[in-house]
Write an enzyme that holds these catalytic residues in place. Structure first.
Site, PDB file in Angstrom:
ATOM      1  N   LYS A  53       0.840  -1.207   0.000  1.00 18.04           N
ATOM      2  CA  LYS A  53       0.000   0.000   0.000  1.00 18.04           C
ATOM      3  C   LYS A  53       0.876   1.259   0.000  1.00 18.04           C
ATOM      4  CE  LYS A  53      -3.832  -2.272   2.324  1.00 18.04           C
ATOM      5  NZ  LYS A  53      -4.480  -2.582   3.610  1.00 18.04           N
ATOM      6  N   GLN A  97      -3.496  -0.919   9.757  1.00 15.29           N
ATOM      7  CA  GLN A  97      -3.681  -2.268   9.228  1.00 15.29           C
ATOM      8  C   GLN A  97      -4.310  -3.175  10.292  1.00 15.29           C
ATOM      9  OE1 GLN A  97      -2.990  -3.220   5.988  1.00 15.29           O
ATOM     10  NE2 GLN A  97      -3.928  -5.176   6.505  1.00 15.29           N
ATOM     11  N   ASP A 120      -9.759   4.151   4.814  1.00 18.01           N
ATOM     12  CA  ASP A 120     -10.427   2.862   4.632  1.00 18.01           C
ATOM     13  C   ASP A 120     -11.944   2.941   4.713  1.00 18.01           C
ATOM     14  OD1 ASP A 120      -8.667   0.788   4.079  1.00 18.01           O
ATOM     15  OD2 ASP A 120      -8.027   0.586   6.166  1.00 18.01           O
TER      16      ASP A 120
END
Ligand code: NDP
Length: 285
Positions: A53, A97, A120
């Site tokens: 990412k 994460q 996200d």
């Protein structure tokens, strides 16, 4: 023959468009979109995901900040890292994460991220906005799936859409997005009594269970659009989805492969989310 919904090609195009958007924002407003990725511990899959990412963000011209914290990090320490990133003007998107070590309350961490920096789309405010049908930061995997369907001009309006899985990161937001696109949505989960009854009715089947090759050709109807979110590792190390690819593809109108379907779309969509957050921070969008 089923059309292959190729996520790799689509993701390349999205990344190119994002890189162009990044360049425009730099030139027009002097803003360099910044993505901060936070990882706690050394879970091998998480290490790979976070690295790719951060690398993808850098490749399209963004500022990438990777914060690697040790497994023993406390919740208070992680909250302090998130607070510092919230206050950092160079950072437009923050991603922590998951999963986090057991000692840390994930919900508390996600809720500590500023909704306006929530790359996200997991923050309760963004989840609420999505369910109200209002502009929100949207979880990357389901948003990426819609982009892939759009690219192939698959209009879900009026379709019987069956979503397998009800997680906060895939199943539930997928159902919300499909509802907003006027599909008729059914969500199945581990307590669903007769899974095949539902899957056989699906015009669009989105599987996000993490159950290797559980959905076979017998369980789908002719002409289904089959989207496989599952990523499962076989004993020989190769990857497979939730769908038994050959038998489902034999009946499907369109199908996503694993790997190379939904997976690449997730990271590309994350980059798109960060660009949008940066544009909004500059008063655009
Ligand atoms: P979760 O484990 O959080 O959720 C799985 C869901 O599937 C749950 O709702 C569960 O039901 C349901 N489920 C499990 N077994 C069955 C069954 N036998 N019958 C019906 N429903 C079942 O997983 P995630 O949503 O995080 O991920 C799902 C899969 O997608 C995984 O393989 C993951 O690796 C992959 N993934 C892929 C991404 C990509 O970019 N391609 C991104 C994110 C995830 P219940 O709620 O009742 O427990």
């Amino acid at each position: 023959m089923a059309t292959i919904l190729d996520g790799k090609e689509a993701a390349k195009d999205i990344r190119r468009t994002v890189a162009e958007g990044v360049a425009v924002l730099k030139n027009a407003a002097g803003i360099v979109p910044g993505l901060a990725v936070v990882i706690v511990g050394e879970d091998p899959a998480s290490v790979i995901y976070t690295r790719s990412k951060a690398r993808a963000a850098k490749k399209c011209g963004m500022l990438d900040i990777l914060r690697k914290l040790p497994e023993e990090t406390t919740e208070a320490e992680l909250l302090a890292v998130v607070a510092a990133l919230n206050d950092d003007d160079r950072v437009h998107g923050i991603l922590v994460q998951l999963p986090l070590p057991d000692a840390i309350d994930e919900e508390r961490i996600v809720a500590a991220i500023l909704p306006s920096k929530d790359a996200d789309g997991f923050h309760p405010v963004n989840v609420g906005l999505l369910s109200l049908g209002q502009p929100a930061s949207v979880p990357c995997t389901p948003r990426g799936i819609l982009s892939l369907l759009d690219r192939h001009e698959i209009d879900v309006t009026g379709m019987e859409a069956v979503v397998l899985g009800r997680s906060n990161i895939v199943g539930k937001p997928m159902a919300a997005l499909l509802t907003a696109r006027n599909a008729t949505v059914t969500i199945c989960h581990s307590r669903t009594k007769d899974l095949a009854f539902h899957t056989r009715r699906a015009d669009l089947l989105v599987s996000a269970m993490g159950r290797p090759e559980m959905i076979t050709g017998e369980m789908v109807r002719e002409g289904v659009v089959a989207v496989d979110v599952g990523i499962n590792r076989r004993e020989d190390g190769t990857l497979t989805g939730d769908l038994h690819y050959e038998s489902v593809a034999a009946k499907a109108m369109a199908i996503t492969p694993v790997p190379g379907g939904v997976g690449p779309m997730t990271i590309a969509t994350l980059l798109g989310n960060v660009l949008e957050l940066a544009q909004r921070s500059g008063g655009e969008g």
